[in-house]
Write a protein that holds these residues in place. Sequence first.
Motif, PDB file in Angstrom:
ATOM      1  N   MET A 164       8.012  14.702   3.947  1.00 38.71           N
ATOM      2  CA  MET A 164       7.043  13.708   4.398  1.00 38.71           C
ATOM      3  C   MET A 164       7.074  13.648   5.924  1.00 38.71           C
ATOM      4  N   ASP A 212       2.064   1.898   5.352  1.00 37.04           N
ATOM      5  CA  ASP A 212       1.364   3.091   4.875  1.00 37.04           C
ATOM      6  C   ASP A 212       2.344   4.229   4.608  1.00 37.04           C
ATOM      7  N   ALA A 216       2.895   6.022   0.955  1.00 38.53           N
ATOM      8  CA  ALA A 216       2.850   7.472   0.742  1.00 38.53           C
ATOM      9  C   ALA A 216       4.037   7.939  -0.103  1.00 38.53           C
ATOM     10  N   CYS A 219       3.477   7.031  -3.661  1.00 35.37           N
ATOM     11  CA  CYS A 219       2.505   7.928  -4.283  1.00 35.37           C
ATOM     12  C   CYS A 219       3.142   9.243  -4.709  1.00 35.37           C
ATOM     13  N   VAL A 235       1.862  12.550   7.130  1.00 30.92           N
ATOM     14  CA  VAL A 235       1.660  11.192   6.613  1.00 30.92           C
ATOM     15  C   VAL A 235       0.970  10.335   7.665  1.00 30.92           C
ATOM     16  N   ILE A 280      -2.783  15.274   2.433  1.00 34.09           N
ATOM     17  CA  ILE A 280      -2.236  14.160   1.664  1.00 34.09           C
ATOM     18  C   ILE A 280      -3.347  13.373   0.976  1.00 34.09           C
ATOM     19  N   PHE A 287      -3.171   7.598  -2.307  1.00 34.14           N
ATOM     20  CA  PHE A 287      -2.730   7.204  -0.966  1.00 34.14           C
ATOM     21  C   PHE A 287      -3.939   6.747  -0.168  1.00 34.14           C
TER      22      PHE A 287
END
Length: 364
Positions: A164, A212, A216, A219, A235, A280, A287
Amino acid sequence: MRVLVTGHQGYIGAVMVPLLIQEGHEVVGLDTGLFEGCSFPFGSTVTIPAIRRDLRDVTPEDVSGFDAVVHLANISNDPIGNLNPDLTFEVNHRATVRLAELSREAGVKRFLFSSSCSLYGAAGDAPLTEEAAFNPVTPYGEAKVLAERDISALACDGFSPTHMRNATAYGMSPRLRFDLVLNNLVAWAVTTGQIYMKSDGSPWRPIVHIRDISQAFACVLRAPVEDVHNQAFNVGRSEENYRIREIAEAVGQVVPGCEVAFADDASPDKRSYQVNFDKIRTVLPDFRPEWTARKGAAEVYAALRQAELTPEDFEGRRYRRIKHLLGLMEAGRLTTDLRWTPERADRAAHRPKPRVHTRRRTTS
């Protein structure tokens, strides 16, 4: 799932853990406790079962019985990395890869690594996808490159890593930091009336709110494993690429009566990169990042007005990681390699520990 979150007491972890619990996961933390006492006056952390452990000392038993590991713990930013570059590689690369190895051996199916867009480094003006070349300019960025490389090599049918690559974080947390660009600019504006720029404002930087980021990770844990197996994801969202001066302008639109001021030695920052976040959005349609620079600046502004901080507060030990660590060293509580001194470690070892169950679940 049963999820181990390393660095659960940190800036991002303090926000991510409650979200993962809301998602229905059973969450256990692992943290060495370096930043205890660094909490923001308004906001509280969630108490969960936790293992008090330096990342470099993790044992096979620590990772046994988990379906997933969310790995956030690391030496967190460039000033600390520059203080002792080899220490950054020891923790952010070597100890991180060892954690992944132990996780695979213990039967952990998913390993979510908190990487960084910092590995793109000095990259010019073209938005970069996950396939772009790396060009890190700090030990922090270099260590992320090495960790991704070596964790990817561990991927197999029973062990699925996901990298990520977070944009530069901002936003409110019970473990607030002011050594991050948007948070720092808001703090200067609120407490002094000046948006204090330490660079000339020209470099590009993608930014993302920590909620956020947390969304992510959630998710990825929900996604079919084949969709995220040994994949890297930038991300953030593409609209949130800004020049530093544009972040300052967003702050100026939120904080009344402030003006931009430049440090005497302000100069271009060699870290400059834009990032493309299409992947993403495509692979993880759940997301849906909600935050913008202006919305985040308003959030931080409201909190700082309530807290009535001074420049000495937000530039001091509580909210600047490197100053806090240096203060612990000067007090003889922390060694220069960021380990607790024996007396401090003994006190922590004798605290009552929450019971941590090690039963297996089969959810993947």
